[in-house]
Scaffold this motif. Structure first.
Motif, mmCIF file in Angstrom:
data_model
loop_
_atom_site.group_PDB
_atom_site.id
_atom_site.type_symbol
_atom_site.label_atom_id
_atom_site.label_comp_id
_atom_site.label_asym_id
_atom_site.label_seq_id
_atom_site.Cartn_x
_atom_site.Cartn_y
_atom_site.Cartn_z
ATOM 1 N N VAL A 257 -3.046 -0.502 -5.543
ATOM 2 C CA VAL A 257 -3.818 -1.642 -5.181
ATOM 3 C C VAL A 257 -3.687 -1.890 -3.660
ATOM 4 C CG1 VAL A 257 -4.351 -4.017 -5.190
ATOM 5 C CG2 VAL A 257 -3.922 -2.729 -7.350
ATOM 6 N N VAL A 258 -2.385 -1.861 -3.133
ATOM 7 C CA VAL A 258 -2.310 -2.246 -1.580
ATOM 8 C C VAL A 258 -2.821 -0.875 -0.780
ATOM 9 C CG1 VAL A 258 -0.541 -2.232 0.142
ATOM 10 C CG2 VAL A 258 -0.225 -3.536 -2.030
ATOM 11 N N GLN A 259 -2.512 0.192 -1.100
ATOM 12 C CA GLN A 259 -2.869 1.330 -0.310
ATOM 13 C C GLN A 259 -4.744 1.279 -0.375
ATOM 14 O OE1 GLN A 259 -1.564 2.767 1.990
ATOM 15 N NE2 GLN A 259 -3.264 4.375 2.309
ATOM 16 N N THR A 260 -5.166 1.190 -1.697
ATOM 17 C CA THR A 260 -6.622 0.996 -1.662
ATOM 18 C C THR A 260 -7.484 0.056 -0.765
ATOM 19 O OG1 THR A 260 -6.730 1.914 -3.924
ATOM 20 C CG2 THR A 260 -8.493 0.631 -3.122
ATOM 21 N N ILE A 261 -6.566 -1.199 -0.668
ATOM 22 C CA ILE A 261 -7.339 -2.105 0.165
ATOM 23 C C ILE A 261 -7.111 -1.897 1.541
ATOM 24 C CG2 ILE A 261 -6.786 -4.620 0.955
ATOM 25 C CD1 ILE A 261 -6.313 -5.408 -2.181
ATOM 26 N N LEU A 262 -5.978 -1.345 1.894
ATOM 27 C CA LEU A 262 -5.519 -0.989 3.267
ATOM 28 C C LEU A 262 -6.597 0.335 3.639
ATOM 29 C CD1 LEU A 262 -3.459 -1.796 5.238
ATOM 30 C CD2 LEU A 262 -2.019 0.462 4.491
ATOM 31 N N GLY A 263 -6.777 1.146 2.906
ATOM 32 C CA GLY A 263 -7.613 2.330 3.141
ATOM 33 C C GLY A 263 -9.054 1.814 3.228
ATOM 34 N N ALA A 264 -9.515 0.871 2.225
ATOM 35 C CA ALA A 264 -10.816 0.528 2.382
ATOM 36 C C ALA A 264 -11.275 -0.316 3.891
ATOM 37 C CB ALA A 264 -10.924 -0.268 1.319
ATOM 38 N N ALA A 265 -10.265 -1.224 4.014
ATOM 39 C CA ALA A 265 -10.266 -2.000 5.189
ATOM 40 C C ALA A 265 -10.175 -1.208 6.487
ATOM 41 C CB ALA A 265 -8.936 -2.898 5.393
ATOM 42 N N ARG A 266 -9.776 0.202 6.339
ATOM 43 C CA ARG A 266 -9.563 0.934 7.679
ATOM 44 C C ARG A 266 -11.004 1.513 7.704
ATOM 45 N NH1 ARG A 266 -4.970 5.044 8.617
ATOM 46 N NH2 ARG A 266 -6.302 5.458 10.312
ATOM 47 N N MET A 267 -11.483 1.934 6.748
ATOM 48 C CA MET A 267 -12.919 2.569 6.600
ATOM 49 C C MET A 267 -13.942 1.395 7.054
ATOM 50 S SD MET A 267 -13.021 4.546 3.022
ATOM 51 C CE MET A 267 -14.653 5.605 3.293
ATOM 52 N N LEU A 268 -13.853 0.268 6.964
ATOM 53 C CA LEU A 268 -14.686 -0.864 7.535
ATOM 54 C C LEU A 268 -14.402 -0.922 8.868
ATOM 55 C CD1 LEU A 268 -14.211 -3.558 4.828
ATOM 56 C CD2 LEU A 268 -16.489 -2.863 5.502
ATOM 57 N N ALA A 269 -13.064 -0.863 9.419
ATOM 58 C CA ALA A 269 -12.937 -1.144 10.609
ATOM 59 C C ALA A 269 -13.224 0.103 11.677
ATOM 60 C CB ALA A 269 -11.276 -1.637 10.887
ATOM 61 N N GLU A 270 -12.813 1.281 11.167
ATOM 62 C CA GLU A 270 -12.911 2.472 12.030
ATOM 63 C C GLU A 270 -14.221 3.270 11.850
ATOM 64 O OE1 GLU A 270 -9.237 4.417 11.172
ATOM 65 O OE2 GLU A 270 -8.166 2.511 11.175
ATOM 66 N N GLY A 271 -15.105 3.103 10.783
ATOM 67 C CA GLY A 271 -15.981 4.094 10.487
ATOM 68 C C GLY A 271 -17.550 3.791 10.954
#
Ligand SMILES: NC(=O)c1ccc[n+]([C@@H]2O[C@H](COP(=O)([O-])OP(=O)(O)OC[C@H]3O[C@@H](n4cnc5c(N)ncnc54)[C@H](OP(=O)(O)O)[C@@H]3O)[C@@H](O)[C@H]2O)c1
Length: 279
Positions: free
Chosen positions: A213-227
């Motif tokens: 769960v933690v890595q999924t939220i972190l990864g999704a947040a990075r896609m939102l921020a960086e993509g």
């Protein structure tokens, strides 16, 4: 509204009134940005917190406004809203004309602050959030048209050490800022709790559930921020027709997920307005 970062305008002396969680996050950001600790003073009644501030941050401390040096250009008000009126009453007679006051208290309006500190000070409101602890905060800032660019830049620079900053055009929108980014980390934590419970219900062990769960939220947040893609476009991109994600998203839609989030944010904004009225 503008989201420009400004760290070159850091004031040379800052007094924090209140040395709690939020003040310590901002102080950590200031020291990371190169502000000398000798130029930071913290007024904090709790002896244990004063010791922590001295040991971990090397800042000067005072136990009360009466015994504080108050020798900086800026005062950051970082006490709970309930004690703000009393703190301002104590502070007002000690303020030099033109002192910049940055209040981070939720729901305390500029009009209330003006009443309490008098007309001599320059006032800015800021609403940070708890990821400021990691330098990953989001702060909304508001000042009225009388506040000049040097004071605006100084206020923004103080908050910029704790994460991103953005000026808001109308003070009434600070309730929306509180409801979206101020309270927002708790919405993500609630989602994480629900996803962890669901992961366990599907048979995953505790530690695996948390990690996923933690890595999924972190990864999704990075896609939102960086993509650079919108949340909607990213959602569509991971939703194959008749696939697993579509099955889950249809269940969320049937349960009114989108409207529920809207209602939750509206409730937080309304509570902010009520608290401001009560102040
Ligand atoms: N935490 C957040 O996520 C967040 C986000 C945005 C804005 N804020 C705002 O930030 C402000 C501070 O929040 P916080 O979480 O840092 O609170 P906190 O941890 O309770 O810190 C406030 C500190 O101020 C001290 N204090 C009380 N009266 C004082 C006085 N007369 N002079 C000097 N210090 C005094 C308190 O001591 P005692 O405990 O002994 O009273 C406490 O140590 C609040 O107004 C809050 O609305 C917080």
């Amino acid at each position: 509204m503008s989201g420009n970062q400004e760290t070159s305008s850091l004031p040379s002396g800052i007094t924090f009134v209140g040395g709690g969680n939020m003040a310590r996050s901002l102080i950590a950001g200031l020291t990371r940005a190169g502000v000398p600790t000798s130029s930071i003073e913290v007024v904090e009644p709790q002896v244990a917190l004063r010791q922590t501030l001295q040991q971990e941050h090397g800042v000067r401390t005072a136990s009360a406004i009466a015994s504080a040096a108050l020798d900086g250009q800026v005062v950051v008000l970082a006490v709970k809203p309930q004690v703000m009126a009393a703190v301002c009453a104590e502070l007002a007679p000690r303020l030099a004309a033109g002192t910049l006051i940055v209040s981070i208290a939720a729901g305390i309006t500029l009009a209330a602050l003006r009443d309490w500190v008098g007309t001599g000070a320059v006032l800015v409101r800021a609403m940070p959030n708890t990821p400021a602890l990691l330098g990953a905060g989001m702060t909304g800032l508001y000042a009225d048209a009388e506040v000049g660019s040097a004071d605006r830049q100084a206020a923004q620079a103080i908050l910029a050490g704790a994460g991103q900053t953005r000026w808001i055009d109308e003070e009434a929108l600070m309730d929306a800022v509180t409801a979206v980014s101020g309270s927002g980390p708790a919405y993500v934590f609630a989602l994480a709790e629900a996803m962890e419970d669901a992961a366990r219900a599907q048979g995953l062990p505790d530690e695996a559930a948390r990690q996923m769960v933690v890595q999924t939220i972190l990864g999704a947040a990075r896609m939102l921020a960086e993509g650079g893609q919108s949340a909607g476009a990213l959602r569509q991109a991971v939703t194959s027709p008749n696939g697993t994600t579509q099955a889950a998203l249809e269940t969320l839609a049937d349960g009114g997920f989108h409207e529920l989030v809207g209602n939750a944010v509206a409730a937080a904004a309304q509570r902010g307005r009520e608290l401001a009225g009560a102040g």
